[in-house]
Structures are given as C-alpha cells and as structure tokens.
Design an enzyme around this catalytic site. Structure first.
Site, PDB file in Angstrom:
ATOM      1  N   GLU A   1      10.928   2.956 -22.719  1.00 39.61           N
ATOM      2  CA  GLU A   1      10.922   2.110 -21.523  1.00 39.61           C
ATOM      3  C   GLU A   1      11.181   0.686 -22.006  1.00 39.61           C
ATOM      4  OE1 GLU A   1       8.372   1.358 -17.435  1.00 39.61           O
ATOM      5  OE2 GLU A   1       7.306   1.905 -19.259  1.00 39.61           O
TER       6      GLU A   1
ATOM      7  N   HIS B   1      13.012  -1.094 -13.959  1.00 46.16           N
ATOM      8  CA  HIS B   1      12.832  -2.472 -14.440  1.00 46.16           C
ATOM      9  C   HIS B   1      14.159  -3.204 -14.294  1.00 46.16           C
ATOM     10  CE1 HIS B   1       8.709  -2.564 -15.899  1.00 46.16           C
ATOM     11  NE2 HIS B   1       8.883  -1.299 -16.252  1.00 46.16           N
TER      12      HIS B   1
ATOM     13  N   HIS C   1       9.410   4.834 -12.094  1.00 48.02           N
ATOM     14  CA  HIS C   1       8.406   4.419 -11.097  1.00 48.02           C
ATOM     15  C   HIS C   1       9.037   3.700  -9.898  1.00 48.02           C
ATOM     16  CE1 HIS C   1       8.578   0.751 -13.490  1.00 48.02           C
ATOM     17  NE2 HIS C   1       7.718   1.181 -14.387  1.00 48.02           N
TER      18      HIS C   1
ATOM     19  N   ASN D   1       8.425   0.110  -7.959  1.00 51.93           N
ATOM     20  CA  ASN D   1       7.864  -0.877  -8.875  1.00 51.93           C
ATOM     21  C   ASN D   1       8.925  -1.411  -9.821  1.00 51.93           C
ATOM     22  OD1 ASN D   1       5.242   1.346  -8.704  1.00 51.93           O
ATOM     23  ND2 ASN D   1       4.962  -0.770  -8.062  1.00 51.93           N
TER      24      ASN D   1
ATOM     25  N   ARG E   1      19.153  -4.848   5.420  1.00 50.71           N
ATOM     26  CA  ARG E   1      20.487  -5.413   5.214  1.00 50.71           C
ATOM     27  C   ARG E   1      20.905  -5.327   3.747  1.00 50.71           C
ATOM     28  NH1 ARG E   1      18.601  -9.373   9.052  1.00 50.71           N
ATOM     29  NH2 ARG E   1      19.684  -9.086  11.043  1.00 50.71           N
TER      30      ARG E   1
ATOM     31  N   ASP F   1      -1.452   6.018  -7.526  1.00 54.57           N
ATOM     32  CA  ASP F   1      -2.831   5.615  -7.793  1.00 54.57           C
ATOM     33  C   ASP F   1      -3.418   4.739  -6.704  1.00 54.57           C
ATOM     34  OD1 ASP F   1      -1.335   3.337  -8.258  1.00 54.57           O
ATOM     35  OD2 ASP F   1      -2.246   2.864 -10.196  1.00 54.57           O
TER      36      ASP F   1
ATOM     37  N   HIS G   1      -0.185   0.920  -7.324  1.00 50.23           N
ATOM     38  CA  HIS G   1       1.245   0.686  -7.521  1.00 50.23           C
ATOM     39  C   HIS G   1       2.042   0.820  -6.229  1.00 50.23           C
ATOM     40  CE1 HIS G   1       0.370   1.057 -11.804  1.00 50.23           C
ATOM     41  NE2 HIS G   1       1.620   0.696 -12.063  1.00 50.23           N
TER      42      HIS G   1
ATOM     43  N   ASP H   1       1.963   6.698 -15.723  1.00 48.62           N
ATOM     44  CA  ASP H   1       2.236   5.376 -16.310  1.00 48.62           C
ATOM     45  C   ASP H   1       0.957   4.839 -16.950  1.00 48.62           C
ATOM     46  OD1 ASP H   1       3.783   3.198 -17.052  1.00 48.62           O
ATOM     47  OD2 ASP H   1       3.582   2.165 -15.135  1.00 48.62           O
TER      48      ASP H   1
ATOM     49  N   GLY I   1       0.896  -1.015 -16.280  1.00 43.70           N
ATOM     50  CA  GLY I   1       0.563   0.398 -16.373  1.00 43.70           C
ATOM     51  C   GLY I   1      -0.618   0.719 -15.479  1.00 43.70           C
TER      52      GLY I   1
END
Length: 377
Positions: free
Chosen positions: A122, A188, A209, A212, A220, A241, A244, A267, A303
């Site tokens: 990651e 990310h 994820h 996130n 739009r 959880d 998140h 995560d 995390g």
C-alpha cells in the site's frame, strides 16, 4: 482422523440450513442437512461460517507488518486467527524502497511457512493529496522497473499493489503488476472519474478501502467511487468499523456492487486487540483513543483496530446483509480476488476446513483452520 460437526446451522452462499459436516485430513468431505449420520461434535445449534479472509491488514496484538519483524507478525496472525481470520495478507505502508524490500523479504519467510497468504504494497505510489497515514516525504512516482524490484524481494508472494491512477507512470506500472501476477488496486488517489476508468482499463481490479483516501461521490463530479462501483471487473474493499464509513454508505456500496464484488477488510494496525495508546504505523506516530487510530500529528485516520468477526457482525446487524451475503463478503469474495476460492472461502466438500463457529449474537465461539481447532467451542 475423521471429525463430524453436528447440530449446526451451516451458512453457505446458497443459504442457511440445519445440518452437519465431516472433516478428514484438514478438508471438508461431506456437507449434509438434517441429523448427522453418525455421532459427532455437537455445536448446539450454533452457526458455522467459512473462515474469514482478510486481504488488507497491517497488524495487531501490538505487532506491525510494515516493520518486517517476524515475531510481531506471528503475534498479529495469532490475534486475528482467534477472531476468525484463517487467511490473511500482510499489508505494508509507504517506506523507502530498500525498507520495503527488507520487510517483504522477511515476511516472505512467513508466507513460505503458510502463516501469511501474501504481501500487499500500500504505497509508495500514491497521491500526496490523499496519502492519509503515509509519510508524504517517502512517496514516489510509479515505476515498472522499481516495482519489479519489490516483486523480486517478495519471492513470489506479492499479491497486491495499491496505486493512484493519475500519477505519471501509473498506467504502465499497473500493466507491469498484471504481468507479474500481482493485483493492481486503485486507492489513496486524487483521480477523477475518467482517470479511474483509465486505471481499470489498464488492468486494476480492486478498490482499496472504497470511499477512504479518495474524492467523494458527487452528482456532477462522480469521481472514482462511481467508476469503481459501476465496473463489473472491480471488487471494492470496505472497512466496516463504523468509523471509516457510515453504515448507509456501506449499504449503498453493497447494493451497487453486490456481495460477490464486495470484500470486507480490517485495515487493522498494531493496536487491534492491544488497546488504546501510542503506536507507530510505518514512519508515523499514531494515537489510539476509544479504539480509533489517528495520526498524532494531523489527526488523519490511521488504519483501524477492527477484527473480521466484528466487521461480519456489523454487516448483518447494522448494514442489513443476510448471513450468506455477509459470509460471501468476508470470505468468498476476498478468496476469489486472491485466486484461492477453489480451496477456501465457502463451506463445500473438497475445500479446506477453515471454519468459524458463531453464537446467535454472532460472537465467535470457535475457530478451526485446516481441520485443527484454534479455539474449540
């Protein structure tokens, strides 16, 4: 040796039925309905679901996979196994390339031993604008050649790479990952809708994820969320959880993608199963308070402290999935993504005896891996 588990409510992708199953040499040999044909270990009417498969996990029990420390990794695996995760991928975070190579080489030993099902990078090929709990000073532009070094360090155990599709060199690196047999996951990322589509067309098949560390869904500017949810080639990860992602948005994703394209993940970081306090994730300091992990500087979510049994329970009790649907998202879908669904991920004759026994309240009462009890009900 042969073992029969009787008086069970067996959860399969097709439904829940009162029945039994027989295990020999670590594998399920028979699954039946009604009364078992011979005496066995009575489960007293408890549910039996397939062992959970967590394809995005950074650690637990105080141990962090990104350090590459094998003893810490073993402690994390043990903790998550007690919570029903019988198959786990170790996720690393952004670091220097030599640091990533060293951690991958160390954890590859545990993959050789069967403790881990693979490695997940990651970072470092992620967006500075959406880096979350990754050190922005260590981010890099994607490079197919450099990624090849990381794959080599992992000795055939690298399963997944998270990458931001909009970065220079990203599409070529996604293609290179596919050539190496590595899953390319988009995340990310500050990419828009079209850039995300480009990443999918290049070969990305997972959303790291979902929601996130990416632009939000907009009417739009649909952004990456719409692109990832609507494409049948993409499986979306969800950290269920309650921190998140709001349950309503988990429900929306599950409805749009369906259970067979939705993978629950933890995560999790070192604080899972270890309590509140000060921790380190990669190179960054993390403070855990009330079970929520955030960067000490800046407050970004860092995390989680989630375990898969809790994610499964929330999926049923708060999101509204049926037991078979929740089992697919927690077991069969991630197993399929990892290419392991021929041996794990559901309860069926011929598959490994990876099982979780649950109470009526969906609390873990027992865990079996490869036919051996980790926690006996």
């Amino acid at each position: 040796m042969s073992l029969t588990l009787a008086d069970a409510r067996v959860v399969t992708p097709e439904g829940v039925h009162d029945g039994w199953l027989t295990i020999e040499d670590g594998r399920i040999t028979h699954v039946g309905q009604g009364r078992a044909p011979r005496a066995g270990h009575s489960l007293g009417g408890r549910y039996v679901v397939p062992g959970f498969v967590d394809m995005h996990n950074h650690g637990g029990a105080g141990g962090s996979f990104p350090t590459g420390d094998q003893d810490a990794a073993r402690a994390a695996v043990e903790l998550h196994r007690r919570h029903g995760t019988t198959t786990m991928v170790a996720s690393l975070v952004t670091a220097t390339v030599p640091g990533l190579e060293a951690a991958a080489a160390s954890l590859a030993d545990l993959c050789d031993d069967g403790l881990l099902a693979g490695l997940h990078f990651e970072g470092p090929y992620i967006s500075a604008a959406r880096c979350g709990a990754h050190d922005p000073a260590l981010l890099r532009e994607p490079s197919p050649g450099e990624f090849g070094r990381l794959v080599k360090a992992g000795r055939g155990h690298v399963r997944m790479l998270t990458i931001a599709a909009e970065l220079p060199g990203a599409l070529d690196t996604i293609r290179a990952a596919r050539e190496h047999g590595v899953i390319a996951a988009l995340g990310h990322s500050d990419a828009g809708y079209e850039q995300t589509i480009d990443g999918i067309e290049a070969g990305a098949t997972v959303a790291t994820h979902l929601y996130n560390a990416m632009p939000p869904l907009g009417h739009r500017a649909p952004g990456p969320v719409a692109a990832l949810l609507q494409d049948e080639r993409v499986t979306v990860e969800l950290v269920n959880d309650g921190v998140h992602v709001h349950p309503a948005m988990v429900r929306l994703a599950c409805s749009a993608a369906g259970p067979h394209r939705t993978a629950l993940i933890t995560d999790a970081m070192a604080a899972a199963g270890a309590g509140d306090g000060a921790y380190v994730l990669g190179a960054l300091q993390v403070t855990v308070s009330g079970g929520v992990a955030r960067l000490t500087e800046g407050g970004s979510i860092a995390g989680s402290t989630l375990t898969m049994d809790a994610a499964f329970r929330r999926a049923v009790q708060e999101v509204g999935l049926t037991l078979p649907e929740a089992a697919v998202t927690a077991s069969l879908t991630p197993a399929r993504v990892l290419g392991l669904d021929d041996t794990i991920g559901s309860i069926a004759a011929g598959k490994a005896a990876d099982l979780v026994v649950l109470t009526d309240e969906l609390e873990v009462a027992g865990v079996m891996r490869r036919g051996a009890w980790i926690t006996e009900p």
